[in-house]
Design an enzyme around this catalytic site. Sequence first.
Site, PDB file in Angstrom:
ATOM      1  N   HIS A   1      -0.699  -4.603  11.086  1.00 56.03           N
ATOM      2  CA  HIS A   1       0.273  -4.935  10.043  1.00 56.03           C
ATOM      3  C   HIS A   1      -0.313  -4.772   8.646  1.00 56.03           C
ATOM      4  O   HIS A   1       0.386  -4.400   7.712  1.00 56.03           O
ATOM      5  CB  HIS A   1       0.718  -6.379  10.269  1.00 56.03           C
ATOM      6  CG  HIS A   1       1.951  -6.777   9.537  1.00 56.03           C
ATOM      7  ND1 HIS A   1       3.181  -6.223   9.781  1.00 56.03           N
ATOM      8  CD2 HIS A   1       2.150  -7.701   8.558  1.00 56.03           C
ATOM      9  CE1 HIS A   1       4.091  -6.788   8.998  1.00 56.03           C
ATOM     10  NE2 HIS A   1       3.486  -7.680   8.245  1.00 56.03           N
TER      11      HIS A   1
ATOM     12  N   ASP B   1       0.629  -2.217  14.685  1.00 61.18           N
ATOM     13  CA  ASP B   1       1.462  -3.381  14.375  1.00 61.18           C
ATOM     14  C   ASP B   1       2.625  -3.465  15.352  1.00 61.18           C
ATOM     15  O   ASP B   1       3.207  -2.449  15.731  1.00 61.18           O
ATOM     16  CB  ASP B   1       1.995  -3.252  12.947  1.00 61.18           C
ATOM     17  CG  ASP B   1       2.832  -4.447  12.504  1.00 61.18           C
ATOM     18  OD1 ASP B   1       2.613  -5.556  13.037  1.00 61.18           O
ATOM     19  OD2 ASP B   1       3.686  -4.260  11.623  1.00 61.18           O
TER      20      ASP B   1
ATOM     21  N   SER C   1       5.585  -5.666   4.723  1.00 58.77           N
ATOM     22  CA  SER C   1       6.344  -6.576   5.548  1.00 58.77           C
ATOM     23  C   SER C   1       7.703  -6.916   4.947  1.00 58.77           C
ATOM     24  O   SER C   1       8.536  -6.049   4.771  1.00 58.77           O
ATOM     25  CB  SER C   1       5.495  -7.819   5.804  1.00 58.77           C
ATOM     26  OG  SER C   1       5.906  -8.456   6.970  1.00 58.77           O
TER      27      SER C   1
END
Length: 554
Positions: free
Chosen positions: A529, A470, A278
Amino acid sequence: MRIAASTVLFGAASAASFQQQAQHVLSGGFGKAQEAMKPISDAFTDAAGRPFESFEDAFSGMTAETKALWEEIKLLVPDSAFKDLSWLSKPKPHHRRDDWNHVVKGADVQGMWVQDANGKSHRQVDGRLEEYNLRVKAVDPSKLNVDSVKQYSGYLDDEANDKHLFYWFFESRNDPKNDPVILWLNGGPGCSSLTGLFLELGPSSIDKTLKVVNNDFSWNNNASVIFLDQPVNVGYSYSGSSVSNTVAAGKDVYALLTLFFHQFPEYAKQDFHIAGESYAGHYIPVFASEILAHKNRNINLKSVLIGNGLTDGLTQYEHYRPMACGEGGYPAVLGEAECRSMDNALPRCQSLINNCYESGSVWSCVPASIYCNNAMIGPYQRTGRNVYDIRGPCEDSSNLCYSGLGYISDYLNQQSVMDALGVEVSSYDSCNFDINRNFLFQGDWMQPFHRLVPKILEEIPVLIYAGDADYICNWLGNRAWTEALEWPGKKDFNAAKVKDLKLSGAEKEYGKVKASGNFTFMQVYQAGHMVPMDQPENSLDFLNRWLNGEWFAK
């Protein structure tokens, strides 16, 4: 546990629903870019340090061009939000402990000199370390039963700036004398890497009864792993000051690793890798560049891995609309009207990001972040779908869609756990939203840190992997920026054959991989994610193959 539903846990924009949540969020580069990123908080106070009470007061002295950019924000943020602005994280209650097994003084390490083959003297390790100390506690594995391997926890202290970063080290379950070492980083910015430990890739998870459950596919099966709560005021870390940009955080990480490997030279000789997800798409290029910039170092950096990262906003933000509108391999979440609206907003978004890239100025980068997140992430988020996994709804908004975060927080807030780890703060929070906001309002969000990657590729391999379910840092955008990156190997990388990813002996693939030179991109099927959480066996498979150099340049 204090968590706001609109804020991103692992690395999407906290401004995604800025229009609805602006007051809550606000109150609650290198070279030219680095020079331009002066604290935006300075602009919200007058000469006497008193806060302005409206946009008109704060921006009355700006040029017409700059004002026009900020008019976008004026439409989204109520004037009342300015009355409660706070730009520093509130320090957590804490107490200093003295029961440490080791204390490493940075000044002592910096004072060590050696001679090279030509008889010339130089410092054993480079960098400014005199203000740092490392405290180490040998964790008794039987106290927590998270794993039976050797463990260390403690703090990196920057005494001059009152910063204290918490870390937790797990030795490899296999062959610690020869296995590599990995530093794991979660994103946010402002979210604890202990999330990765217990929700994704560490030796155990926490169930709803707060029981520790073994993870057979832990990343420390064949590597030693350091989990670091950074920047300060995240997780168990604490400070009376704050860090609000990625470059500043990189200095702390370099100091931590240097002092840790000085204390434990048996790990310093092993291969070292940095991995994260991320917002670590920002962190890792900067942290790797910081390490590689020091010729004399005890950090044997061999590669970096970024999972579902935010690295090149200009390229990645173009791919929110395709992902939301059925072009990413999953059914469309948005209708035709919303998809057209995102198409219409894209040119303005890209223009703002480009202004940020070219100037590095906080005054260009903040409007880019807020406008683009509202236009490109907001429509999806307002559907109630999980921004981290397009396959379903957000099932626990109080814990950013994942109930497991609540279990982890409750577990780590137990006094017995904190005592076993030598924790000095009174509580643990999964995410610190002051940090998230401060990075946003420093203009850090849209900084072009992908421009550091070509130099990194000259020295070490880089893996970009992405779970294909994601939304927030989706695989389409990550594939796109790897193919758009300007570097000498671009042509060969883009022409490289895409191959199946399979477990040994399996007939069905679990993803796709493309590699050329030192650059590799992976698409991992049926993963959101957090790839190691959704595909634990498959993620451990590609990790071990990566550590063994399968896709490295020959």
